[in-house]
Design an enzyme around this catalytic site. Structure first.
Site, PDB file in Angstrom:
ATOM      1  N   TYR A 116       0.869  -1.082  -0.015  1.00  0.00           N
ATOM      2  CA  TYR A 116       0.025  -0.008  -0.252  1.00  0.00           C
ATOM      3  C   TYR A 116       0.880   1.179   0.060  1.00  0.00           C
ATOM      4  O   TYR A 116       1.927   1.226   0.569  1.00  0.00           O
ATOM      5  CB  TYR A 116      -0.864   0.046   1.191  1.00  0.00           C
ATOM      6  N   GLU A 117       0.548   2.177  -0.834  1.00  0.00           N
ATOM      7  CA  GLU A 117       1.209   3.471  -0.910  1.00  0.00           C
ATOM      8  C   GLU A 117       1.768   4.214   0.359  1.00  0.00           C
ATOM      9  O   GLU A 117       2.526   4.871   0.354  1.00  0.00           O
ATOM     10  CB  GLU A 117       0.482   4.498  -1.737  1.00  0.00           C
ATOM     11  N   SER A 118       1.293   3.811   1.448  1.00  0.00           N
ATOM     12  CA  SER A 118       1.456   4.452   2.702  1.00  0.00           C
ATOM     13  C   SER A 118       2.932   3.937   3.208  1.00  0.00           C
ATOM     14  O   SER A 118       3.542   4.536   4.265  1.00  0.00           O
ATOM     15  CB  SER A 118       0.559   4.083   4.058  1.00  0.00           C
ATOM     16  N   GLY A 119       3.805   3.015   2.205  1.00  0.00           N
ATOM     17  CA  GLY A 119       4.876   2.253   2.778  1.00  0.00           C
ATOM     18  C   GLY A 119       5.020   0.941   3.368  1.00  0.00           C
ATOM     19  O   GLY A 119       5.754   0.416   3.808  1.00  0.00           O
ATOM     20  N   HIS A 169       1.368  11.793  -6.009  1.00  0.00           N
ATOM     21  CA  HIS A 169       2.282  11.306  -4.900  1.00  0.00           C
ATOM     22  C   HIS A 169       3.577  11.291  -5.096  1.00  0.00           C
ATOM     23  O   HIS A 169       4.510  11.587  -4.093  1.00  0.00           O
ATOM     24  CB  HIS A 169       1.738   9.942  -4.284  1.00  0.00           C
TER      25      HIS A 169
END
Lengths: 256, 281
Positions: free
Chosen positions: A50-53, B100
C-alpha cells in the site's frame, strides 16, 4: 446454488487474476478487497503493497484508508513514502498495479481528477494520488470499475493516468512507456481485456445472468466482444465465504 | 513550549507551510491552533489534504493548496475545499496539483537541499499540461526524458510524533510518511508529541529519530493526532472520519462544529477524545 451480488462477483473475478508471485500495489476499495481475497484463498504468498509504505502486508480486516495501523502491524516492513515511490515502484519491483477510477475509457485511460474543465470544474474529484506513476511503472495494471454510463465513457475528461492512450501502440510510441499498461478490466458485469492490436477493451467473459443489453446499457462506448465470449465462473463457496468474512470483520472493526 | 506559543512564534500570515502525516500522526491539534490564532493567506502544502485542510480552508486560513490527493481517506470528498474551489466560499483558493510520487520526490529533494526533484513520472498524465511547474529534463547520460518538479522547502513544517526525550530528540514509529523529509526540508519545524520520556536508550539502532538540532519546538499534546492515530498509543477514530462527511457538507453545520470543537476549546481537549481509542494498538 449460491446467491451472490454483482459486486461480489467483481471482487472475486478480480481476485482470481492475482498469483503467489505477484507484488501488487493496492488501491483502496474494490482492489483492496480483491487482493486480500486472493491472499486468503489461492495466493497466500502474494506481496501486497500500500502506498503508505507498508510492504508485504496481510491485514485481518480491510483498511479504511491506505494508511491504517493494521497494514503496518502485519507488514514485512514499513518504509517512508519517498522510498516507496522511488525504490519500490519506480525501481520496477511492482508486477501489478491495481486501480479503480471515477471515469474510464475504452483504452483504459483513467480519470480521478475532475469532471468538466480542469480550471473550471463541474465536479472536483480527489486527484491522482499514486495513480499516474503506478499506471506507468507497474509491469501491468488491473482495473476494477462498476459499470455506469457516467463512469465508462467514450473519452475521459482528464487523463489522470495513462492507459493505452488513443489505442494501438500509442502508449509506447507517444509516451515512451514500455510497461504493459492495463491488461484487464473487471466490472460488476463482465471481464474485459484489450484487443491485441487496437488495445480497445473487449468483453471476454460475462458474469452469470448478465445480458449483452445490460452491458451496453451501462457503458458509454459501443462494446466489442472477443471471438470466444465465456460465462465468468460463479464464485465458489470458499471465495464467497472468504470475502464475506473479511467484509464482516471489517464492518465490526470500523464501527468501533 | 506550549502549542499556543509555538504557533504564535513561528507561523505567520502569508507563509509557505506544510502539515504532514500520511494517514497516520496527522497534526490535528496544531491545525486547530493555527485556525484559532486566525492565520490568513497561507500557502499550505500537504500530500493528502484531508480533514485538517478542509477545516483550515473552511475557516479562511488558506489562499493556496499544494497537494497530490485531496480527499477524506476511504470516506469521500472534502466539501469545504470543494465549496471554495467551485463557489469561492468562504473565499477563493488556488491550487497546485501533483502526484504522490512527485510530492514525495519534491520533499526528499527539499531535505537534500536541491532545487528540484527528478524522477520518472507524469508519462501521459495530463497534470503535466495544466501545472506549469511540472517540467522535464533530459538525462545527460542516457537521453531519457524525466519529470522535474521544484523541491518542497516550507518556511515551517508541522508534524505530530509519538514522543520526544529530554534532549529534544523526536521518535516517529509506524507509517512514517514524509515527516522526516518535511522537517529536514523546512526552515523551522514544530513537532507535537504524545509524551516526553527521559531517553531513547532502549530503542532499535535504526529507529527513525529526528535529532534536536532540526526541531525548533516540541509541544506535548496527548491525543494531538485525533481523529487520526498514533501507532502504539491510540487507534484511528473511524467514526469521526465518517461523521466529517456530513459536517463538511453543510456550511452552517460546519461553522457550528468549528465553534464548539475548535474555537472555544484548546489543545487540552485532545487527550479526552482519544480515551476510548487507547489500549489495543
Amino acid at each position: 446454488m449460491v446467491e451472490f451480488t454483482p459486486d461480489e462477483m467483481m471482487t472475486i473475478a478480480a481476485s482470481r487474476l492475482l498469483t503467489n508471485d505477484d507484488v501488487c500495489f493496492v488501491g483502496i476499495g474494490a482492489p483492496s478487497a480483491a487482493c486480500n481475497v486472493a491472499r486468503l484463498t489461492h495466493a497466500p504468498d502474494i506481496t501486497l503493497i500500500y502506498e503508505s509504505g507498508t510492504l508485504g502486508t496481510a491485514p485481518n480486516v480491510l483498511p479504511l484508508s491506505i494508511g491504517d495501523g493494521e497494514l503496518c502491524d502485519t507488514a514485512v516492513t514499513t518504509v517512508s513514502v519517498p522510498e516507496m515511490f522511488r525504490y519500490w515502484l519506480q525501481g520496477g519491483h511492482v508486477t501489478v498495479g491495481f486501480l479503480g477510477a471515477a471515469q474510464i475509457d475504452k483504452f483504459g485511460n483513467l480519470n480521478t481528477t475532475v469532471i468538466g474543465d480542469y480550471h473550471n470544474p463541474k465536479i472536483r474529484l480527489p486527484g491522482g494520488g499514486g495513480a499516474p506513476e503506478i499506471a506507468t511503472s507497474a509491469h501491468q495494471v488491473f482495473i476494477t470499475s462498476k459499470q455506469a454510463l457516467r463512469g465508462m465513457v467514450e473519452a475521459v475528461d482528464f487523463y489522470t493516468s495513462l492507459g493505452h492512450g488513443t489505442g494501438g501502440n500509442d502508449r509506447e510510441d507517444t509516451y515512451g512507456v514500455k510497461t504493459k499498461g492495463p491488461t484487464v478490466l473487471i466490472t460488476d458485469l463482465a471481464v474485459w481485456k484489450p484487443d491485441p492490436e487496437t488495445k480497445e477493451f473487449t468483453v471476454v467473459s460475462i458474469h452469470e445472468g448478465v445480458t449483452r443489453d445490460d452491458l451496453q446499457a451501462t457503458c458509454g462506448w459501443s462494446i466489442k466482444y472477443a471471438q470466444d465470449v465465456r460465462e465468468t465462473p460463479v464464485p465458489t463457496e470458499l471465495e464467497l465465504n472468504t470475502l464475506r468474512d473479511l467484509q464482516s470483520r471489517t464492518a465490526i472493526a470500523h464501527s468501533l | 513550549m506550549s502549542l499556543q506559543d509555538a504557533v504564535a512564534k513561528y507561523i505567520k500570515d502569508g507563509q509557505l507551510i506544510a502539515l504532514e502525516g500520511f494517514t497516520h500522526l496527522i497534526p490535528h491539534a496544531a491545525a486547530h491552533e493555527i485556525i484559532r490564532q486566525g492565520r490568513r493567506d497561507l500557502t499550505a502544502i500537504r500530500m493528502t489534504p484531508d480533514i485538517i485542510y478542509d477545516q483550515m480552508v473552511g475557516m479562511g486560513c488558506i489562499k493556496k493548496l499544494i497537494f497530490s490527493f485531496m480527499g477524506n481517506p476511504g470516506v469521500g470528498l472534502l466539501k469545504r475545499v470543494r465549496d471554495s474551489i467551485e463557489h469561492e466560499y468562504p473565499s477563493a483558493i488556488t491550487y497546485e496539483e501533483y502526484s504522490h510520487s512527485a510530492m514525495a520526490n519534491a520533499y526528499e529533494a527539499g531535505a537534500a537541499g536541491l532545487p528540484c526533484a527528478i524522477f520518472r513520472g507524469f508519462l501521459g498524465a495530463e497534470l503535466a499540461k495544466v501545472n506549469p511547474n511540472i517540467k522535464h529534463v533530459i538525462c545527460p547520460f542516457t537521453g531519457e526524458k524525466l519529470a522535474a518538479v521544484p523541491s518542497v522547502q516550507p518556511e515551517v513544517s508541522v508534524i505530530h510524533a509519538q514522543r520526544a526525550n529530554k534532549r529534544g530528540e523526536v521518535l516517529i514509529e509506524g507509517i512514517i510518511g514524509v515527516q522526516k523529509e518535511a522537517v529536514l526540508a523546512a526552515q523551522k519545524a514544530i513537532v507535537t508529541v504524545e509524551e516526553i520520556v527521559d531517553d531513547f536508550d532502549d530503542m532499535h539502532p535504526n529507529t527513525c529519530i529526528l535529532p534536536h538540532f532540526v526541531v525548533d519546538a516540541i509541544c506535548v499534546v496527548p491525543g494531538g493526532a485525533h481523529p487520526s492515530y498514533s501507532h502504539n498509543y491510540y487507534q484511528r477514530d473511524n467514526a469521526a472520519y465518517k461523521e466529517w462527511a456530513a459536517i463538511s457538507a453543510d456550511r452552517d453545520l460546519f461553522a457550528k462544529w468549528m465553534e464548539d470543537n475548535v474555537m472555544s476549546v484548546g489543545p487540552e481537549v485532545f487527550e479526552g477524545r482519544v480515551a476510548h481509542l487507547r489500549g489495543a494498538k
